[in-house]
Design an enzyme around this catalytic site. Structure first.
Site, PDB file in Angstrom:
ATOM      1  CG  LEU A   1      24.763  37.304  39.803  1.00 55.65           C
ATOM      2  CD1 LEU A   1      24.410  38.289  38.491  1.00 55.65           C
ATOM      3  CD2 LEU A   1      25.438  36.266  39.043  1.00 55.65           C
ATOM      4  CG  ASP A   2      31.065  37.378  43.025  1.00 58.36           C
ATOM      5  OD1 ASP A   2      30.586  37.067  43.866  1.00 58.36           O
ATOM      6  OD2 ASP A   2      32.091  36.716  42.418  1.00 58.36           O
ATOM      7  CG  PHE A   3      30.704  45.093  43.520  1.00 61.52           C
ATOM      8  CD1 PHE A   3      29.695  46.137  43.488  1.00 61.52           C
ATOM      9  CD2 PHE A   3      32.141  45.420  43.348  1.00 61.52           C
ATOM     10  CE1 PHE A   3      29.893  47.357  43.229  1.00 61.52           C
ATOM     11  CE2 PHE A   3      32.326  46.622  43.046  1.00 61.52           C
ATOM     12  CZ  PHE A   3      31.273  47.667  42.924  1.00 61.52           C
TER      13      PHE A   3
END
Length: 305
Positions: free
Chosen positions: A66-68
């Site tokens: 998952l993106d930051f």
């Protein structure tokens, strides 16, 4: 969710082979940098030191990314065999995912298919971002497909926004954020692919959340539905005023959908529409049942890359 700390890791699923967490926004999954104050890796080590595996690079086997800036469901395999079984599900496109987001503006259509090809941005200063094919400097664009369904219209900090459910049919880097921006409705709080407004110079988070996840391994079906973080009771800036499609009915359809056949090949465009009335009532004919099952089968999602 409150901001992440090493103490407040939220667990939404646990078995002998898998752990699914509700990742906080603005928390990296892992890092070897000494200056990284908080990562999911550190939260896991603090909460479950006995589960850390010294044979892995970061101590845990993360099944996907998952993106930051994205919150929500993220699965961790607790042993090598479980990691392998989850990997096969992702590789065979048998994993189901859906995301919630707040996007700028009122999306007029109740559902939209977004099909812009996505490539890496080679423009100076934008090397770590993605872009759509028509953008100058877009390198190696690949076909990309996202289905969007509108849930609510309202205001966020006084500006018009829509609450949407997003279904990625391909798994390009930053796909949902790039597609929403290309549609003219960037994700609220996305300072990479959108613009902050005068009343929201520093949004407290990006409004993108991994809401639903199902990984049907041979040993067990890992299935979770995380809490909806985009509610007025949790964020006073969000003021919904028009219900377009109810989320609970879409969740029921996700949960009832059969897992895809791994031999089916690439998924094609499909409808994100609400189920016909017969899907929420006893089915009286074979034709009605077949129609309902066909609709449910269209909810199969491909994993992100």
């Amino acid at each position: 969710m409150e901001p992440g700390s090493v103490e407040n890791l939220s667990i939404v699923y646990r078995s002998g082979d898998f752990l699914v967490v509700n990742k906080h926004w603005d928390v990296r999954i892992d890092s070897k940098a000494w200056c990284e104050t908080l990562t999911l890796q550190k939260q896991l080590r603090h909460r479950f030191p006995e589960l850390a595996d010294p044979d892995t690079c970061y101590g845990f086997r993360f099944c996907h990314q998952l993106d930051f800036s994205t919150s929500g469901a993220l699965c961790v395999a607790l042993n090598k065999a479980a990691a392998g079984s989850a990997y096969r599900c992702f590789k065979e496109r048998r994993v189901t995912k859906a995301y919630l987001a707040l996007v700028r503006g009122h999306v007029q259509e109740s559902q939209v298919t977004i099909s812009y090809a996505i490539g890496r941005n080679s423009t100076e200063g934008r090397a770590h971002t993605m872009c759509i094919e028509s953008t100058q400097g877009c390198k190696n664009p690949k076909p990309s497909l996202t289905e969007l369904v509108v849930l609510e219209h309202g205001l966020y900090a006084g500006d018009p926004v829509s609450k949407v459910l997003l279904k990625p049919l391909t798994g390009r880097t930053h796909q949902l954020r790039v597609h929403c921006s290309a549609l003219g409705h960037p994700v609220v709080g996305d300072l990479t692919y959108g613009q902050a407004t005068g009343r929201e110079d520093q949004p407290f988070r990006m409004m993108l959340h991994a809401f639903y996840l199902r990984i049907p391994t041979l040993a067990e079906c890992v299935e979770v539905c995380t809490p909806d973080p985009f509610l007025p009771s949790l964020d006073a800036c969000w003021d919904p005023h028009t219900l377009v499609q109810p989320l609970d009915q879409l969740v029921q359809a996700l949960q009832a959908a059969p897992d895809p056949d791994p031999m089916d090949g690439d998924p094609g465009p499909c409808s994100f529409s609400m189920p016909p009335p017969t899907c929420s009532k006893p089915l009286k004919t074979e034709a009605q049942q077949a129609s309902c099952l066909q609709w449910l089968s269209e909810w199969t999602l491909e994993p992100d890359n």
